[in-house]
Scaffold this active site. Structure first.
Site, mmCIF file in Angstrom:
data_model
loop_
_atom_site.group_PDB
_atom_site.id
_atom_site.type_symbol
_atom_site.label_atom_id
_atom_site.label_comp_id
_atom_site.label_asym_id
_atom_site.label_seq_id
_atom_site.Cartn_x
_atom_site.Cartn_y
_atom_site.Cartn_z
ATOM 1 N N ASP A 62 -8.547 -1.833 2.376
ATOM 2 C CA ASP A 62 -8.558 -1.212 3.885
ATOM 3 C C ASP A 62 -9.405 -1.686 4.765
ATOM 4 O O ASP A 62 -9.340 -1.524 6.047
ATOM 5 C CB ASP A 62 -8.604 0.202 3.644
ATOM 6 C CG ASP A 62 -7.609 0.646 2.781
ATOM 7 O OD1 ASP A 62 -6.406 0.392 2.708
ATOM 8 O OD2 ASP A 62 -7.838 1.890 2.088
ATOM 9 N N ASP A 70 0.714 -1.164 -0.001
ATOM 10 C CA ASP A 70 -0.068 -0.018 0.024
ATOM 11 C C ASP A 70 0.662 1.392 -0.190
ATOM 12 O O ASP A 70 0.643 2.082 -0.660
ATOM 13 C CB ASP A 70 -1.094 -0.102 1.380
ATOM 14 C CG ASP A 70 -2.133 0.847 0.852
ATOM 15 O OD1 ASP A 70 -2.618 1.009 -0.204
ATOM 16 O OD2 ASP A 70 -2.837 1.111 2.034
#
Length: 490
Positions: free
Chosen positions: A389, A336
């Site tokens: 997420d 990420d």
């Protein structure tokens, strides 16, 4: 002699003071008319009227040169808009448009040249229509930008072409341009926070909500077990799509009798009537969303479909222990950060942000995120969070709940409650950093992984249960009885 010595010193001080006054005069003016080159490109809101009827506003970027736009709507002026001739606005012989807003197309010459041509024609402002996707930043090309006294902004290709079509068709178009300030914090982010945390909690407790775990196998089999009623389900089609499986399992948890009647369909085979009805409803919902996906309300359908999908995924995909969770979350953590922060230096754009938003200049793509409209932002837009997420930390949270159940833990003595608090805190830090960094996209896992996995590891160390968490079984459905050594978590 004394006077002769002091005179040159006084003259020097006077000249120096005058020189600094000259340099500071644009700043000291403070009337918003400064033409100095600025470093920022503030957002611009453009209200539009077509034949007197107000339409959806447009949005653009202010140039780094020219006077600063007013912040208040009442300070701005509503003016007619027309295209310069030629449309690129590069020729000094362009048409004169006194007291109006001049429109030009991007290309053939620099921004300041277009601005000077429009200014010489008496225009009060210049709107440049981008001929490519995106909004270019109009910087200061050279020192001649100091002579530009009109407002200069740029708008997107799609918005500009709509303007061009209306004006070409002889329709009267009026524009009002101003630059309202954005709020420091948009309160609608609270709703997105609640949606994200609620999705993780719902997915974790879904088996408890529907009263049984039989509809979701912890193994790779996606079909349910034989029903508790003793009926033979062999040959019956079981559909495990997100929205369909969640609705069906919830209905069956209230009454098993709803799922008894079956019907045989060509090609498909036997399927329960209840499953068929729910499937039709889900397909209609998905089709309606797909047909209205570009409408302002499409976020509602997108979020509903996404939440159901993530609940289903978190029921089917299960972590056996935090050893696997550590490997998975640490890889996702690095992944990420790279694609949000480092990819712009390689690909000239944040790849993760573009993929999450569904940006694809070559055609359609599915946005993999939950979103909620910014209710207090004058430029509208959405607060967003990617599916990853929610799913990656959610896998650890659902594991903690199963671990608590297997070892007779609950509340503050368990892990589930603390990991939910950690997940909510991680999201809070994500949005806090988003606002502190002026809206620049943030890798949420940068904050979520330490707040969830870190919480689990620290609690395990404190309670001397880290080995048990690390080497926990594959949770194949056999629960271990709580032992004295693991039931006391204080």
């Amino acid at each position: 002699m004394k006077l002769l010595v002091m005179a040159p010193d006084s003259s020097y001080r006077l000249m120096t003071f005058g020189f600094f006054l000259l340099l500071l005069s644009p700043i000291a003016a403070g009337d918003g008319s400064s033409t100095a080159c600025r470093n920022d490109f503030p957002m611009v809101k453009v209200k539009k009227w077509v034949n007197g009827d107000e339409k959806e506003p447009l949005f653009g970027l202010n140039a780094a040169f020219g006077p600063i736009l007013p912040e208040e709507l009442k300070q701005a002026q509503r003016l007619p808009a027309n295209f310069l001739e030629p449309a690129t606005g590069c020729s000094p012989s362009s048409s004169k448009l006194p007291g109006s807003i001049a429109l030009v197309l991007r290309g053939d010459c620099d921004y300041t040249t277009k601005a000077r041509v429009a200014q010489e024609g008496g225009s009060a402002a210049l709107v440049m229509i981008n001929t490519e996707d995106g909004l270019p930043k109009m910087g200061c090309a050279n020192i001649t930008m100091l002579s530009i006294k009109i407002h200069v902004i740029t708008v997107s290709k799609s918005a500009g072409l709509d303007l061009k079509k209306s004006i070409t068709d002889g329709i009267q178009v009026e524009l009002l341009i101003y630059s309202p300030n954005r709020p420091i914090v948009d309160y609608s982010v609270v709703f997105l926070w609640m949606m994200s945390v609620g999705t993780v909690v719902s997915a974790t407790l879904w088996s408890d909500i529907v009263g049984s775990e039989e509809y979701y196998e912890p193994s790779n089999q996606l079909s349910p077990k034989e029903s508790d009623s003793g009926a033979n389900d062999d040959g019956i089609l079981h559909i495990t799509m997100g929205m369909h499986s969640c609705i069906l399992s919830f209905i069956l948890s209230k009454s098993k009798d709803f799922g008894q009647t079956t019907v045989k369909l060509p090609i498909v085979g036997k399927i329960t009537i209840l499953s068929l009805v729910v499937l039709i409803i889900c397909l209609v919902f998905a089709i309606v969303w797909a047909a209205t996906r570009k409408k302002s309300f499409s976020w509602i359908g997108q979020d509903i479909l996404g939440i159901f999908m993530m609940i289903s995924v978190l029921q089917l995909a299960r972590l056996p222990n935090i050893k696997v969770a550590t490997a998975l979350l640490c890889c996702a953590f690095v992944y990420d950060i790279f694609w949000v922060f480092l990819s712009p230096y390689i690909f000239h754009d944040s790849v993760m942000v573009a993929v999450a938003r569904g940006n694809n200049s070559g055609g359609e793509s599915i946005p993999m995120l939950l979103r909620f409209p910014k209710l207090s932002d004058p430029y509208y837009g959405y607060n967003m969070i990617g599916y990853g997420d929610i799913l990656f930390p959610g896998l650890l949270v659902t594991f903690s709940h199963r671990f608590d159940k297997a070892h007779g833990k609950s509340g503050a003595n368990g892990y589930f409650l603390w990991l939910i608090i950690g997940y909510g805190s991680g999201l809070f830090f994500t949005y806090l950093s988003l606002y502190l960094m002026a809206g620049r996209g943030q890798p949420a896992l940068l904050y979520l992984v330490p707040c969830t996995l870190g919480t689990c590891v620290l609690l395990g160390l404190k309670r001397e249960e880290l080995d048990l968490l690390w080497d926990h079984g594959d949770d194949s459905g056999q629960q271990r009885a709580p032992s004295p050594s693991t039931s006391d978590c204080t």
